[in-house]
Scaffold this motif. Sequence first.
Motif, short mmCIF file in Angstrom:
data_model
loop_
_atom_site.label_atom_id
_atom_site.label_comp_id
_atom_site.label_asym_id
_atom_site.label_seq_id
_atom_site.Cartn_x
_atom_site.Cartn_y
_atom_site.Cartn_z
N LYS A 1 0.82 -1.21 0.00
CA LYS A 1 0.00 0.00 0.00
C LYS A 1 0.86 1.26 0.00
O LYS A 1 0.54 2.26 -0.67
N PHE A 2 1.97 1.22 0.75
CA PHE A 2 2.83 2.39 0.82
C PHE A 2 3.47 2.68 -0.53
O PHE A 2 3.57 3.84 -0.96
N LYS A 3 3.91 1.64 -1.24
CA LYS A 3 4.57 1.83 -2.53
C LYS A 3 3.62 2.34 -3.60
O LYS A 3 4.05 2.86 -4.62
N GLU A 4 2.31 2.20 -3.37
CA GLU A 4 1.33 2.73 -4.31
C GLU A 4 1.30 4.25 -4.32
O GLU A 4 0.87 4.86 -5.30
N ILE A 5 1.74 4.86 -3.22
CA ILE A 5 1.63 6.31 -3.11
C ILE A 5 2.98 7.02 -3.05
O ILE A 5 3.03 8.25 -3.10
N SER A 6 4.08 6.25 -2.94
CA SER A 6 5.38 6.92 -2.84
C SER A 6 6.52 5.96 -3.21
O SER A 6 6.44 4.76 -2.95
N ASP A 7 7.55 6.53 -3.80
CA ASP A 7 8.78 5.76 -4.09
C ASP A 7 9.79 5.88 -2.95
O ASP A 7 10.87 5.28 -3.01
N VAL A 8 9.45 6.67 -1.93
CA VAL A 8 10.34 6.84 -0.78
C VAL A 8 10.30 5.58 0.08
O VAL A 8 9.25 4.95 0.25
N ALA A 9 11.44 5.19 0.62
CA ALA A 9 11.47 4.04 1.54
C ALA A 9 10.81 4.45 2.85
O ALA A 9 11.02 5.56 3.34
N PRO A 10 10.01 3.57 3.48
CA PRO A 10 9.38 3.90 4.76
C PRO A 10 10.38 4.36 5.81
O PRO A 10 10.10 5.27 6.60
N GLY A 11 11.57 3.76 5.82
CA GLY A 11 12.58 4.16 6.79
C GLY A 11 13.03 5.60 6.60
O GLY A 11 13.28 6.32 7.58
N ASP A 12 13.14 6.04 5.34
CA ASP A 12 13.52 7.43 5.07
C ASP A 12 12.43 8.40 5.52
O ASP A 12 12.71 9.49 6.01
N LEU A 13 11.17 7.97 5.34
CA LEU A 13 10.07 8.82 5.76
C LEU A 13 10.07 8.98 7.28
O LEU A 13 9.88 10.08 7.80
N ILE A 14 10.31 7.89 8.00
CA ILE A 14 10.36 7.96 9.46
C ILE A 14 11.50 8.85 9.93
O ILE A 14 11.35 9.67 10.84
#
Length: 293
Positions: A225-238
């Motif tokens: 679901k996360f990759k559907e809205i962003s190419d950013v890695a979840p760790g980078d977002l955190i």
Amino acid sequence: MQSALERIDAKLHYTDKGDEKQLTITFEPAILTEVGGKKKKTVLLLEDRDEMAWLIGNFLADEYTVMQVKSVQHAFEEIHRSSPSLFLVDMTMYANAESVFMEYISKNRSLLSKTAFIPMLTWKVSSSIQRELILWSDSYIVLPYDILFLREVVHNAIYGKYQVKQIYMEDLGDLAGQIVCNTPEQADFIRKMLQVIEQNLNQEELGSTLIADRMAMSPRQFYRKFKEISDVAPGDLIKSYRMEKAARLLLNNDMSIQDVITDVGIASRSYFYKEFTRRFGMTPKDYREQHTK
């Protein structure tokens, strides 16, 4: 034509005196009143032509309070101060200075996550700028053709749901512009995810597995679901969320820098200093001194 004039409280009168023919349009002033006893929502209008501001005020007066500003700087100062429901911009003002306007939009884009945004475009605005504005906006109109539909467009932007909406979250800094939701469900997903991050920020182990668990889904479902809205890695977002939160906490002089580090869930002081300096170009101490003078 007649119905359009009625909508803005204008009357048309034609006189024929032989060789002299006269067409007169009489405008009634806009009366701003509250609807249903409730405080009306505010539309912030960036417009330097008083006659245009008057016209738009008449279109919207029945349902909204229209506040006019004449510069983009004052507009964003007001958005920051009062969070109006909608920001309406006549792009004719910036036909020869589009870069100035876009620079302000880029620097203040987080504010538009709380205020709906409608640019009024004209043929003078370059196609590339139009595409960028449409991406960031909740809706748009093209002048002069769509002016009669302004009331409906404003209503939908404030109260309705749009399928394409770029979500700008002030807590993500530069990464906010890389999150694009194409459905209301995706927008709801990212908001819930950010809520989980905020509630668990002080936990060093905060990551995709913990977030997925709090959102009642498997790590695989979360990642998909996360990759559907962003190419950013979840760790980078955190990490971005942590640094932005730390910057805000540093403005509170009652908190020590170590307390700030602990609150954002980082165990290593040296790591925090390295990442903070990389992001903001100065140490936490210098950042606090510069922003709390």
